[in-house]
Design a protein around this motif. Sequence first.
Motif, mmCIF file in Angstrom:
data_model
loop_
_atom_site.group_PDB
_atom_site.id
_atom_site.type_symbol
_atom_site.label_atom_id
_atom_site.label_comp_id
_atom_site.label_asym_id
_atom_site.label_seq_id
_atom_site.Cartn_x
_atom_site.Cartn_y
_atom_site.Cartn_z
ATOM 1 N N LYS A 35 -4.193 61.764 -6.141
ATOM 2 C CA LYS A 35 -4.895 62.172 -4.925
ATOM 3 C C LYS A 35 -4.817 61.139 -3.811
ATOM 4 C CE LYS A 35 -9.289 64.314 -3.630
ATOM 5 N NZ LYS A 35 -10.627 64.718 -4.130
ATOM 6 N N MET A 36 -4.716 59.870 -4.165
ATOM 7 C CA MET A 36 -4.683 58.803 -3.162
ATOM 8 C C MET A 36 -3.253 58.342 -2.851
ATOM 9 S SD MET A 36 -7.884 58.577 -2.624
ATOM 10 C CE MET A 36 -7.913 57.133 -1.560
ATOM 11 N N PHE A 37 -2.252 59.070 -3.376
ATOM 12 C CA PHE A 37 -0.877 58.591 -3.283
ATOM 13 C C PHE A 37 0.062 59.687 -2.767
ATOM 14 C CE2 PHE A 37 -3.192 56.249 -6.560
ATOM 15 C CZ PHE A 37 -3.063 54.953 -6.060
ATOM 16 N N GLN A 38 1.343 59.412 -2.807
ATOM 17 C CA GLN A 38 2.334 60.335 -2.257
ATOM 18 C C GLN A 38 3.694 60.038 -2.886
ATOM 19 O OE1 GLN A 38 3.010 59.300 1.981
ATOM 20 N NE2 GLN A 38 1.776 57.468 1.566
ATOM 21 N N ALA A 39 4.701 60.822 -2.488
ATOM 22 C CA ALA A 39 6.046 60.633 -3.039
ATOM 23 C C ALA A 39 6.540 59.198 -2.831
ATOM 24 C CB ALA A 39 7.012 61.634 -2.401
ATOM 25 N N GLU A 40 6.212 58.643 -1.682
ATOM 26 C CA GLU A 40 6.663 57.295 -1.343
ATOM 27 C C GLU A 40 6.185 56.256 -2.364
ATOM 28 O OE1 GLU A 40 8.829 54.560 0.653
ATOM 29 O OE2 GLU A 40 8.749 56.688 1.221
ATOM 30 N N THR A 41 5.062 56.526 -3.013
ATOM 31 C CA THR A 41 4.530 55.605 -4.022
ATOM 32 C C THR A 41 5.561 55.351 -5.120
ATOM 33 O OG1 THR A 41 2.311 56.478 -3.602
ATOM 34 C CG2 THR A 41 2.619 55.216 -5.637
ATOM 35 N N TRP A 42 6.296 56.406 -5.502
ATOM 36 C CA TRP A 42 7.286 56.269 -6.576
ATOM 37 C C TRP A 42 8.470 55.413 -6.141
ATOM 38 C CZ3 TRP A 42 5.185 57.242 -10.903
ATOM 39 C CH2 TRP A 42 4.291 58.296 -11.076
ATOM 40 N N ARG A 43 8.806 55.475 -4.840
ATOM 41 C CA ARG A 43 9.872 54.593 -4.334
ATOM 42 C C ARG A 43 9.396 53.141 -4.363
ATOM 43 N NH1 ARG A 43 13.622 55.187 0.510
ATOM 44 N NH2 ARG A 43 12.222 56.778 1.358
ATOM 45 N N GLU A 44 8.189 52.922 -3.859
ATOM 46 C CA GLU A 44 7.645 51.563 -3.779
ATOM 47 C C GLU A 44 7.500 50.936 -5.164
ATOM 48 O OE1 GLU A 44 4.007 52.328 -1.775
ATOM 49 O OE2 GLU A 44 4.950 52.604 0.201
ATOM 50 N N LEU A 45 7.147 51.744 -6.143
ATOM 51 C CA LEU A 45 6.942 51.236 -7.497
ATOM 52 C C LEU A 45 8.254 50.947 -8.219
ATOM 53 C CD1 LEU A 45 4.556 50.681 -9.484
ATOM 54 C CD2 LEU A 45 4.901 53.006 -10.357
ATOM 55 N N GLY A 46 9.334 51.576 -7.736
ATOM 56 C CA GLY A 46 10.635 51.401 -8.379
ATOM 57 C C GLY A 46 10.972 52.487 -9.388
ATOM 58 N N THR A 47 10.081 53.469 -9.543
ATOM 59 C CA THR A 47 10.299 54.514 -10.540
ATOM 60 C C THR A 47 11.488 55.400 -10.183
ATOM 61 O OG1 THR A 47 7.941 54.497 -11.089
ATOM 62 C CG2 THR A 47 9.197 56.454 -11.737
ATOM 63 N N LEU A 48 11.681 55.681 -8.905
ATOM 64 C CA LEU A 48 12.848 56.474 -8.498
ATOM 65 C C LEU A 48 14.142 55.788 -8.921
ATOM 66 C CD1 LEU A 48 11.822 57.738 -4.951
ATOM 67 C CD2 LEU A 48 12.407 59.177 -6.899
#
Length: 199
Positions: A35-48
């Motif tokens: 709820k507090m996040f977005q698709a970009e979170t996965w890029r920032e985390l390195g998961t993508l």
Amino acid sequence: MSEIYSNMIDLQGCSIHCLASGADKGSPVVLLHGKMFQAETWRELGTLDVLAGLGLRVLAVDMPGFGKSPACEVPSIEILDRLCQEFDLPPAVFIGPSMGGRIALEFAIRFPQQIAGLILIGAVGVEENRSGLPRIAAPTLVVWGADDQVSPLANSDLLLAGISNASREIYPQAPHPCYLVQPERWHASLRSFFTSLNT
């Protein structure tokens, strides 16, 4: 690092933003968000990058009203169904933390034929969907923070009991967004899960 593409897609009147990476012909993975996040979170985390590096086709979706996706009245489960049709996706692995876990869970119950695997991280809404859990036959990984104060650890027990092919990892001393706090462990969990899918 793999290239990451930003796309806006019209899903029958709803504009949805997603990030895409990985091999076009790789097995598909759909990343949802809390709820507090977005698709970009996965890029920032390195998961993508991690998933693309495994040869997978990765889509990280901004649900309506989050990230770059404008609000839309269409239910989240319907949005995912339209997304799968738009991209002509074969059965995919759906990954969702918290709110995204609830959406992934409800989608898997309604469209079990579209699920190749499921990773639920501190999912909410488990109790409400308890009766539908036996419909899920795909390999499922349940990931929880030992110190989750939002979705109790008991919810992971319900998932393990209700989904026939489920396993669990509990991250010690980790709060609700355990994947954000322990990213190296999270990515190790991902690698193990996808390796097991292919054996």
